[in-house]
Design an enzyme around this catalytic site. Sequence first.
Site, PDB file in Angstrom:
ATOM      1  N   HIS A 145      -7.695  -5.790   0.975  1.00 31.39           N
ATOM      2  CA  HIS A 145      -6.446  -5.028   0.967  1.00 31.39           C
ATOM      3  C   HIS A 145      -5.557  -5.479   2.130  1.00 31.39           C
ATOM      4  O   HIS A 145      -5.895  -5.254   3.296  1.00 31.39           O
ATOM      5  CB  HIS A 145      -6.815  -3.551   1.134  1.00 31.39           C
ATOM      6  CG  HIS A 145      -5.661  -2.623   1.052  1.00 31.39           C
ATOM      7  ND1 HIS A 145      -4.960  -2.422  -0.111  1.00 31.39           N
ATOM      8  CD2 HIS A 145      -5.071  -1.832   1.986  1.00 31.39           C
ATOM      9  CE1 HIS A 145      -4.009  -1.535   0.109  1.00 31.39           C
ATOM     10  NE2 HIS A 145      -4.044  -1.170   1.375  1.00 31.39           N
TER      11      HIS A 145
ATOM     12  N   SER B 232       0.807  -1.216   0.000  1.00 34.82           N
ATOM     13  CA  SER B 232       0.000   0.000   0.000  1.00 34.82           C
ATOM     14  C   SER B 232       0.844   1.273   0.000  1.00 34.82           C
ATOM     15  O   SER B 232       1.658   1.468  -0.882  1.00 34.82           O
ATOM     16  CB  SER B 232      -0.950  -0.053   1.192  1.00 34.82           C
ATOM     17  OG  SER B 232      -2.080   0.680   0.888  1.00 34.82           O
TER      18      SER B 232
HETATM   19  C1  GTR Z   1      -5.503   4.200   2.088  1.00 36.51           C
HETATM   20  C2  GTR Z   1      -5.000   5.056   0.964  1.00 36.51           C
HETATM   21  C3  GTR Z   1      -4.307   4.209  -0.037  1.00 36.51           C
HETATM   22  C4  GTR Z   1      -3.345   3.233   0.609  1.00 36.51           C
HETATM   23  C5  GTR Z   1      -3.815   2.699   1.948  1.00 36.51           C
HETATM   24  C6  GTR Z   1      -2.769   2.014   2.812  1.00 36.51           C
HETATM   25  O1  GTR Z   1      -6.251   4.883   2.999  1.00 36.51           O
HETATM   26  O2  GTR Z   1      -6.105   5.711   0.382  1.00 36.51           O
HETATM   27  O3  GTR Z   1      -3.671   5.025  -0.995  1.00 36.51           O
HETATM   28  O4  GTR Z   1      -2.076   3.752   0.696  1.00 36.51           O
HETATM   29  O5  GTR Z   1      -4.380   3.677   2.713  1.00 36.51           O
HETATM   30  O6  GTR Z   1      -1.633   2.441   2.932  1.00 36.51           O
HETATM   31  O7  GTR Z   1      -3.152   1.018   3.436  1.00 36.51           O
END
Ligand code: GTR
Length: 355
Positions: free
Chosen positions: A329, A188
């Site tokens: 995610h 991320s």
């Molecule tokens: C989210 C963000 C993403 C990603 C994520 C993370 O809130 O919108 O771009 O980086 O965090 O780091 O888990």
Amino acid sequence: MPDKPAGMRFKVRNENKNALGGLATRKQITIYFTQAVDAPSMEVLLYLPNHVSGPVPAFAGLNFSGNQSVHPDKGIFMSDRWINNNQKGIQRNRATEASRGSQASRWPVETLLKNGFALVTAYYGDLEPDHADGWQTGIRTSLQQELNLAPDQWGAIGAWAWGMSRIMDYLETEKRINSKQVALTGLSRIGKAAVWAGANDARFALVVSNESGEGGAALARRNYGETIAQLNRSFPHWFSPAYKNYNQAPDKLPVDQHQLLALIAPRPLYVCSAAEDQWADPQGEFLSAVHAGPVYQLYGKTGLGTAQMPAIEKPVGETIGYHIRTGKHDINLYDWQQHLAFAQKHFRKKAKPKT
Ligand code: GTR
């Protein structure tokens, strides 16, 4: 990307040759960025496999919650830095015992060790705490003079990426590491930083983007999932201020993210997505990997070797690898197994044939 500061030094704080039930040697090293007694610093955790001798390949990557979150191993020094309260076991922005191993599902330490890989990690907040004012206490301020860069000439992503290269500086001095076989990984926001570090620092032999999304692997011009405007609104400190000029106009960007990925050529690159992580735009991450391909071809390499988005959990690719898995995610064992297999394939190719 500034170079390393002239006064940088390493101090091995602790070494245990019998860690994790004898599986590993655990080293903890402080990287001091200047010669000053109170120099800004970064705590590095290194696990080396005990069953193999000689220099070993490694996976390197920053973590979200402090080194103690990576494994329940009680010997890991607890981070004493600012950590986001939304992380498990963090109270009043400091790590508690409850944070030990809280991120272990993201770091299959034993699996890596058993496969002959070392693991090296550090807490990203050692470089810059991840909040809008973090730059004031991070290296963008504390090393402003040494690096000859004003805080608004880069962003937190740049600072984290810079720190990854300083880990590499250390690994080059570590006899048990094959510094020509260091794979850099990141999830991320740390994935965005890993891709940037990999593009800037060719010493990283292989780069993994795990769901790095907008500002990472995902194409901006698709305007799908997270957009540049949303990214800059939620995280104004991540990128250089000029990025905000494109909030409403991704089509005006002189570049897109496939070109960032292409800067890693001809080194192996692995991009991966998760089906439920539409925020990071899996299709945009895949297309970015596809369109980095022509630069790999200039080096006589096949990138992905396909322009067809693969089915779930059917990894594809040659010098660029890609998979999309089920679920949310995150980074899990399935992701790591693919990264490991990809690294083994490419590192083996490079290994000198036995005589
Ligand atoms: C989210 C963000 C993403 C990603 C994520 C993370 O809130 O919108 O771009 O980086 O965090 O780091 O888990």
